[in-house]
Scaffold this active site. Structure first.
Site, PDB file in Angstrom:
ATOM      1  N   ASP A 196       9.167   2.975   1.364  1.00  0.00           N
ATOM      2  CA  ASP A 196       8.032   3.456   1.705  1.00  0.00           C
ATOM      3  C   ASP A 196       7.831   3.265   3.353  1.00  0.00           C
ATOM      4  O   ASP A 196       7.606   2.121   3.773  1.00  0.00           O
ATOM      5  CB  ASP A 196       6.681   2.993   1.228  1.00  0.00           C
ATOM      6  CG  ASP A 196       5.456   3.690   1.684  1.00  0.00           C
ATOM      7  OD1 ASP A 196       5.496   4.311   2.596  1.00  0.00           O
ATOM      8  OD2 ASP A 196       4.475   3.582   1.042  1.00  0.00           O
TER       9      ASP A 196
ATOM     10  N   PHE B 172       0.857  -1.080  -0.035  1.00  0.00           N
ATOM     11  CA  PHE B 172       0.042  -0.073   0.027  1.00  0.00           C
ATOM     12  C   PHE B 172       0.944   1.196  -0.205  1.00  0.00           C
ATOM     13  O   PHE B 172       1.634   1.333   0.846  1.00  0.00           O
ATOM     14  CB  PHE B 172      -0.909  -0.088   1.385  1.00  0.00           C
ATOM     15  CG  PHE B 172      -1.784   1.112   1.303  1.00  0.00           C
ATOM     16  CD1 PHE B 172      -3.120   1.204   0.459  1.00  0.00           C
ATOM     17  CD2 PHE B 172      -1.428   2.267   1.758  1.00  0.00           C
ATOM     18  CE1 PHE B 172      -3.800   2.264   0.580  1.00  0.00           C
ATOM     19  CE2 PHE B 172      -2.314   3.604   1.804  1.00  0.00           C
ATOM     20  CZ  PHE B 172      -3.428   3.600   1.086  1.00  0.00           C
TER      21      PHE B 172
ATOM     22  N   LYS C 223       3.114  10.237   8.648  1.00  0.00           N
ATOM     23  CA  LYS C 223       2.234   9.792   9.787  1.00  0.00           C
ATOM     24  C   LYS C 223       3.087  10.295  11.044  1.00  0.00           C
ATOM     25  O   LYS C 223       2.999  11.574  11.427  1.00  0.00           O
ATOM     26  CB  LYS C 223       2.160   8.428   9.484  1.00  0.00           C
ATOM     27  CG  LYS C 223       0.981   8.122   8.620  1.00  0.00           C
ATOM     28  CD  LYS C 223       0.632   6.617   8.688  1.00  0.00           C
ATOM     29  CE  LYS C 223      -0.257   6.002   7.542  1.00  0.00           C
ATOM     30  NZ  LYS C 223      -1.586   6.762   7.971  1.00  0.00           N
TER      31      LYS C 223
END
Length: 415
Positions: free
Chosen positions: A241, A156, A270
């Site tokens: 990522d 993702f 995040k």
């Protein structure tokens, strides 16, 4: 202080109904005002303090989600509040037309943590960081004649069309295709499959050091060493990522440090902002200077308030020794879950304070609901996996309180 702002502060202080609105009223208004892509969330939160949050009915919960691994320092941390308040009072925005000091300090701090020659691009989210990484890889492809990309099945990387083209989840990807990029997906953790897929025509390999949305799935030992060797041999960029996994989440500043390798491009978001929206794309080595003037940009990227928040997060993690705490607390949580003898629990996986309780059946949504009734917020990240990503400051006593309640939560679901 105005009457409205005073009411808001009063409601936040008491954990009561925000501005007098009940949870049921806000839920109905949410449904009427917002697009239905999120469904209907199960609670209306009005206040947070430390590792706890309160809903609009005054119910307190131990937050074991942290806004999807975002609230690194928990809620209302004095260092974060002070940094954001002080910066907002001085300069809240400058755009990329001008330099502001917090963005420079943040970029320098990130490079210092990486200990490698690199350059930073600041954005507003993880998806935007990955879009920047993809554009770097596309420029690398055009200058070297490379034609395709490799990513992992079930990976993702975001919801925008560029990031989605690299996302290996058919359920969220297929309805928005076809995509303009040639992306070839391989099984995550299979070094042989990766080696076969990556040739001198491959521009870049996009991987997560642990697959977050797939259910907190860590790689087998040696996988990222092999990935680094494969990219070195073929000239493909290795893009990692670390939107969820970085900034102490696994007990290291960056999750790739668990494997002793260095990527060509690193993406962050995040937990970096501790609750403020921020993203970063870091080009390392030759990838640091692939962009030329005008190749990419962001109006809000490098926002001084968000940068000040990120600096407060990094400073607090270092000052308070939170990397070591994450390793200790993560072991306690993982070992405690593993020790639970229950037919619904199949095991636990992950690193640091980024774990998944793996279930013996597709009951994660039920476990999430039962945990909320018991006063704990967890996340049904997959049908058979419950994600735990609490604030990095969580106390061992809070972990023990969840572990004590977890068997009863599982039994309620099983019954």
């Amino acid at each position: 202080m105005s009457e409205v702002s005073g009411a808001a502060v009063s409601a936040a202080t008491t954990g009561g109904d925000l501005l007098g609105a009940s949870a049921s009223s806000l839920t109905e208004r949410f449904q009427a005002a917002f697009m239905p892509n999120y469904g209907v969330p199960p609670a209306v939160l009005v206040r947070g303090e430390g590792c706890h949050v309160w809903d609009a009915d005054g119910r307190r919960y131990l937050d074991l989600i942290a806004g999807i691994a975002v609230s690194s320092l928990g809620h209302g941390h004095p260092a974060l509040v002070r940094a954001v308040s002080d910066q907002a009072a001085v300069l809240a925005h400058s755009s990329n037309l001008f330099i502001n000091e917090p963005e420079v300090l943040l970029a320098e701090r990130l490079l210092g943590l990486l200990k490698a020659p690199a350059r930073v691009f600041l954005a507003n989210s993880g998806t935007e960081a990955n879009e920047a990484a993809l554009k770097l890889a596309l420029k690398h492809a055009k200058t070297t004649g490379r034609t395709y990309f490799v990513a992992a099945e079930n990976g993702f990387h975001g919801r925008t069309l560029g990031a989605l083209s690299l996302t290996g989840k058919a359920s969220i990807r297929d309805q928005f295709g076809p995509f303009p990029l040639d992306v070839r997906f391989v099984p995550y953790g299979d070094a042989d499959a990766l080696k076969q897929a990556v040739t001198p025509d491959c521009a870049a390999v996009f991987l997560e050091p642990t697959q977050g949305e797939a259910g907190v799935v860590p790689p087998p030992a040696g996988y990222f060493t092999a990935a680094r060797e494969i990219c070195d041999a073929t000239g493909a960029l290795l893009v990692l990522d670390e939107i969820q996994s970085a900034i102490g989440r696994t007990g290291h500043w960056f999750a790739h440090q668990n494997d002793g390798i260095l990527p060509d491009v690193l993406t962050l978001a995040k937990g970096l902002g501790g609750g403020l929206p921020i993203g970063a794309c870091v080009g390392i080595g030759d990838a640091a200077t692939l962009f030329a003037k005008g190749d990419h940009g962001s109006t809000f990227g490098g926002n001084p308030v968000a940068a000040a928040a990120a600096l407060a997060v990094l400073t607090t993690i270092e000052r308070d020794g939170l990397l070591g705490h994450v390793r200790e607390a993560g072991r306690r949580l993982a070992e405690g879950i593993a020790a639970v003898d229950h037919p619904l629990l199949a095991g636990v996986r992950g690193r640091g304070l980024w774990l998944a309780a793996v279930l013996a059946g597709d009951r994660a949504a039920d476990v999430q609901a039962a945990a909320q009734r018991a006063g704990f917020l967890v996340n049904a990240v997959q049908p058979d996996a419950v994600r735990l990503a609490p604030p990095l400051v969580i106390g061992l006593d809070d972990i023990d309180s969840f572990l004590a309640a977890f068997p009863a939560i599982l039994s309620e679901v099983a019954a």
